[in-house]
Scaffold this active site. Structure first.
Site, PDB file in Angstrom:
ATOM      1  N   LYS A   5       0.852  -1.195   0.000  1.00  0.00           N
ATOM      2  CA  LYS A   5       0.000   0.000   0.000  1.00  0.00           C
ATOM      3  C   LYS A   5       0.879   1.233   0.000  1.00  0.00           C
ATOM      4  O   LYS A   5       2.025   1.195   0.457  1.00  0.00           O
ATOM      5  CB  LYS A   5      -0.873   0.022   1.258  1.00  0.00           C
ATOM      6  CG  LYS A   5      -2.107   0.874   1.118  1.00  0.00           C
ATOM      7  CD  LYS A   5      -3.177   0.084   0.392  1.00  0.00           C
ATOM      8  CE  LYS A   5      -4.454   0.844   0.221  1.00  0.00           C
ATOM      9  NZ  LYS A   5      -5.554  -0.083  -0.118  1.00  0.00           N
ATOM     10  N   GLY A  36     -20.670   6.780   2.635  1.00  0.00           N
ATOM     11  CA  GLY A  36     -19.591   7.092   1.697  1.00  0.00           C
ATOM     12  C   GLY A  36     -20.111   7.235   0.282  1.00  0.00           C
ATOM     13  O   GLY A  36     -20.913   6.423  -0.178  1.00  0.00           O
ATOM     14  N   GLY A  47     -17.842   7.886  -2.418  1.00  0.00           N
ATOM     15  CA  GLY A  47     -16.676   7.845  -3.309  1.00  0.00           C
ATOM     16  C   GLY A  47     -16.925   6.796  -4.383  1.00  0.00           C
ATOM     17  O   GLY A  47     -18.077   6.444  -4.670  1.00  0.00           O
ATOM     18  N   ASN A  48     -15.859   6.274  -4.961  1.00  0.00           N
ATOM     19  CA  ASN A  48     -15.991   5.283  -6.033  1.00  0.00           C
ATOM     20  C   ASN A  48     -16.835   4.082  -5.589  1.00  0.00           C
ATOM     21  O   ASN A  48     -17.801   3.704  -6.251  1.00  0.00           O
ATOM     22  CB  ASN A  48     -14.587   4.844  -6.486  1.00  0.00           C
ATOM     23  CG  ASN A  48     -14.637   3.719  -7.508  1.00  0.00           C
ATOM     24  OD1 ASN A  48     -14.917   2.580  -7.163  1.00  0.00           O
ATOM     25  ND2 ASN A  48     -14.409   4.029  -8.767  1.00  0.00           N
ATOM     26  N   ALA A  49     -16.490   3.499  -4.432  1.00  0.00           N
ATOM     27  CA  ALA A  49     -17.187   2.285  -3.993  1.00  0.00           C
ATOM     28  C   ALA A  49     -18.651   2.566  -3.646  1.00  0.00           C
ATOM     29  O   ALA A  49     -19.553   1.864  -4.111  1.00  0.00           O
ATOM     30  CB  ALA A  49     -16.457   1.682  -2.796  1.00  0.00           C
ATOM     31  N   GLY A  50     -18.904   3.605  -2.859  1.00  0.00           N
ATOM     32  CA  GLY A  50     -20.261   3.912  -2.407  1.00  0.00           C
ATOM     33  C   GLY A  50     -21.191   4.292  -3.548  1.00  0.00           C
ATOM     34  O   GLY A  50     -22.352   3.872  -3.597  1.00  0.00           O
TER      35      GLY A  50
HETATM   36  N1  GLU Z   1      -7.304   0.183  -3.501  1.00  0.00           N
HETATM   37  C1  GLU Z   1      -8.077  -0.994  -3.746  1.00  0.00           C
HETATM   38  C2  GLU Z   1      -8.117  -1.893  -2.529  1.00  0.00           C
HETATM   39  O1  GLU Z   1      -7.941  -1.452  -1.415  1.00  0.00           O
HETATM   40  C3  GLU Z   1      -7.590  -1.730  -4.979  1.00  0.00           C
HETATM   41  C4  GLU Z   1      -6.190  -2.187  -4.898  1.00  0.00           C
HETATM   42  C5  GLU Z   1      -5.633  -2.674  -6.213  1.00  0.00           C
HETATM   43  O2  GLU Z   1      -6.374  -2.737  -7.171  1.00  0.00           O
HETATM   44  O3  GLU Z   1      -4.444  -2.957  -6.229  1.00  0.00           O
HETATM   45  O4  GLU Z   1      -8.398  -3.054  -2.618  1.00  0.00           O
END
Ligand code: GLU
Length: 421
Positions: free
Chosen positions: A106, A218, A220-223
């Site tokens: 990360k 939320g 954002g993208n996910a919500g």
């Molecule tokens: N950021 C996203 C996660 O937390 C995707 C990570 C990725 O695609 O490498 O799973």
């Protein structure tokens, strides 16, 4: 005693709990308690007024026994090394549970994207690549978007990295725009994967999803995609949703198009007319069939876990539930589905993107969706099966612990056969 809210301590505690239940080898446990590589950089960035500002950036590669590091980069004002470490551990378990050829990693930068213009964002994105070039690469560690980072940012990063290596390096980062060989289906894949998990969970618990009440924290993208997909796929009724400024609630259900318009025009979901306004705290406690935390970590703690009124808790964010909250939710019979299963759709399609980039051959949207469904449904079933296996041995374990046992077991096995312990 004050509740532990440090995400890395939480990640370690979860691992320790799983290690205890599964009887993990002590050497493997010690190797898995800390990241393998942590890099912190002081990143100089030219700002619009001609001055240079120093940003703190992180990249943590937690484990690469099963493949290159993998995980997003967050641009967040409250970013910290411990948060990035925790998220890199969760990425490791996520990729392992999905059984894809990646370890976990990360990254993050302490910054406030809301105060930056596109040129400053581009400068920061390119500077991040220059700072971490030695620890990134298609066979080393592969970043992706996360909180406040976008496909455009991935494009700048890919471009900068390719310039440094003197050749195109499409497979060094995922979540790219389609024009430079992102994957079909990547943009909504986190939410879609979550919906596949929800479909299976509702089937198991015999909950009808048509008109089911869904609450989302939320936008954002996910919500955002979770809202759209829950209504389209199941005919569910999203009764409440929030962003960082607060939320809106309507028993009749909210309208997706109207909500998007309100957000675009006023900058907040609270611009939605004809709904009641609620705080983020109130929203989590609303009566619902499905509660979807889709924002950031530590939202459900020992303070509010007892007040959660949902049958299914679908953790679309990373780390929204603390271990103390976990215990309360289990006692209260909430079916709490762990983050590193629920939101694994993002990295699963990132994996497809990486595979396609390596082969230079591209799949259609439907193929991507079908493959995603197969993988994530298998992860769900493996988790439920592991719970049953342990129940058969007289041990009652949570879905999270079952998922941990599978994920940790695979990484430990890879380390063992590679000769690391
Ligand atoms: N950021 C996203 C996660 O937390 C995707 C990570 C990725 O695609 O490498 O799973």
């Amino acid at each position: 005693m004050a509740e532990e809210l440090n995400p890395f301590k939480i990640a370690q505690r979860q691992l320790d709990d799983a290690a205890g239940i599964m009887g993990l080898d002590k050497q493997a446990h010690a190797l898995l308690r800390e990241p393998m590589r942590t890099v912190v950089a002081n990143i100089p960035v030219k700002m619009r007024d001609g001055t240079t500002k120093a940003f703190t950036g992180f990249r943590v590669m937690y484990n690469n026994a099963r493949g290159p590091g993998k995980g997003g980069i967050r641009f967040h004002p409250q970013e910290s090394l411990d948060t990035v470490k925790a998220l890199s551990a969760w990425m490791t378990w996520k990729c392992s549970l999905a059984n894809i050829q990646f370890g976990g990693a990360k990254g993050g930068v302490i910054c406030d994207t809301k105060t930056m213009n596109p040129q400053e964002l581009e400068n920061l994105s390119r500077a991040y690549m220059r700072a971490f070039r030695n620890v990134l690469g298609p066979n080393i560690d592969v970043p992706a978007p996360d909180v406040y980072t976008t496909p455009q940012i991935m494009a700048w990063m890919m471009d900068e990295y390719s310039k440094m290596s003197g050749q195109d390096e499409f497979g060094m980062i995922t979540g790219k725009p389609l024009e430079i060989w992102g994957s079909e289906g990547r943009f909504d894949s986190t939410a879609l994967g979550g919906m596949y998990v929800l479909r299976e969970a509702a089937k198991l618990k015999k909950i009808k999803m048509k008109n089911a009440k869904v609450v989302i924290q939320g936008f954002g993208n996910a919500g955002t995609f979770a809202f759209d997909l829950a209504t389209k796929m199941f005919g569910a009724k999203v009764v409440a949703i929030s962003d960082s400024t607060g939320g809106v609630y309507s028993d009749k259900g909210l309208d997706y198009a109207k909500l998007k318009k309100a957000k675009d025009e006023t900058g907040s979901v609270q611009g939605y007319k004809g709904a009641q306004s609620v705080t983020n705290e109130e929203l989590l406690e609303l009566d619902a069939d499905v509660l979807i935390p889709a924002a950031i970590e530590n939202q459900i703690t020992q303070k509010n876990a007892g007040k959660i009124n949902a049958k299914i808790l679908l953790e679309l964010a990373n780390g929204p539930v603390t271990p103390s909250a976990d215990e309360i939710l289990i006692q209260n019979g909430v079916f709490d589905l762990p983050d590193f299963l629920v939101n694994s759709g993002g990295v699963i399609v990132s994996y497809f993107e990486w595979v396609q980039n390596r082969g230079g051959y591209y799949w259609g949207e439907n193929e991507v969706y079908k493959k995603l469904d197969t993988i994530i449904t298998k992860s769900f079933n493996d988790m439920i099966q592991t719970q049953k296996d342990y129940a058969g041995k007289g041990k009652k374990i949570s879905p999270r612990m079952a998922a941990y046992i599978i994920a940790v077991g695979r990484v430990a096995a890879a380390m063992k056969v590679r000769g690391w312990y």
